[in-house]
Design a protein around this motif. Structure first.
Motif, mmCIF file in Angstrom:
data_model
loop_
_atom_site.group_PDB
_atom_site.id
_atom_site.type_symbol
_atom_site.label_atom_id
_atom_site.label_comp_id
_atom_site.label_asym_id
_atom_site.label_seq_id
_atom_site.Cartn_x
_atom_site.Cartn_y
_atom_site.Cartn_z
ATOM 1 N N TYR A 141 -58.343 -30.127 16.167
ATOM 2 C CA TYR A 141 -59.548 -29.805 16.640
ATOM 3 C C TYR A 141 -59.553 -29.463 18.073
ATOM 4 N N ARG A 155 -64.028 -25.116 20.757
ATOM 5 C CA ARG A 155 -64.218 -24.113 19.810
ATOM 6 C C ARG A 155 -65.690 -24.722 19.025
ATOM 7 N N TYR A 171 -66.759 -29.182 13.033
ATOM 8 C CA TYR A 171 -65.275 -29.041 12.406
ATOM 9 C C TYR A 171 -65.139 -29.876 11.272
#
Length: 102
Positions: free
Chosen positions: A76, A80, A86
């Motif tokens: 992770y 992003r 996620y």
């Protein structure tokens, strides 16, 4: 999202600790993470894939086992996207794989 199933605020120190701690602290950190995210993920599975309670429980338990075994949280990157996003992406892939496996 079903009532009571909102995702908690991300604890960055908890996530960083999972990457750098001893096995005992890692286990305690994963326990905390699972307690915080189990219900929101359970509610998401029920709503997103229309699963009954028993099937949703099995999926969530297997999902947490999978992310633990695969060290998925090590991959992770908070730059992003959100942890919530996620986890949903990982969960979507997991459920799709379970469906194909049959």
């Amino acid at each position: 999202m079903l009532e009571g199933g909102s995702f908690p605020a991300t604890s960055w120190s908890l996530l960083e600790g999972l990457r750098t701690q001893s096995p005992e602290n890692f286990r305690a950190g994963m326990d905390t993470l699972c307690r915080r995210y189990w219900k929101p993920i359970f509610c998401y599975v029920r709503a997103r894939w229309a699963k009954n309670v028993e099937d949703a429980r099995d999926i969530v338990q297997d999902f947490f086992l999978r992310i633990l075994e695969a060290n998925s949280l090590d991959q992770y990157d908070r730059n992003r996207g959100s942890l919530r996003r996620y986890l949903k992406v990982l969960l979507g892939g997991f459920v799709a794989h379970q469906h194909r496996a049959g």
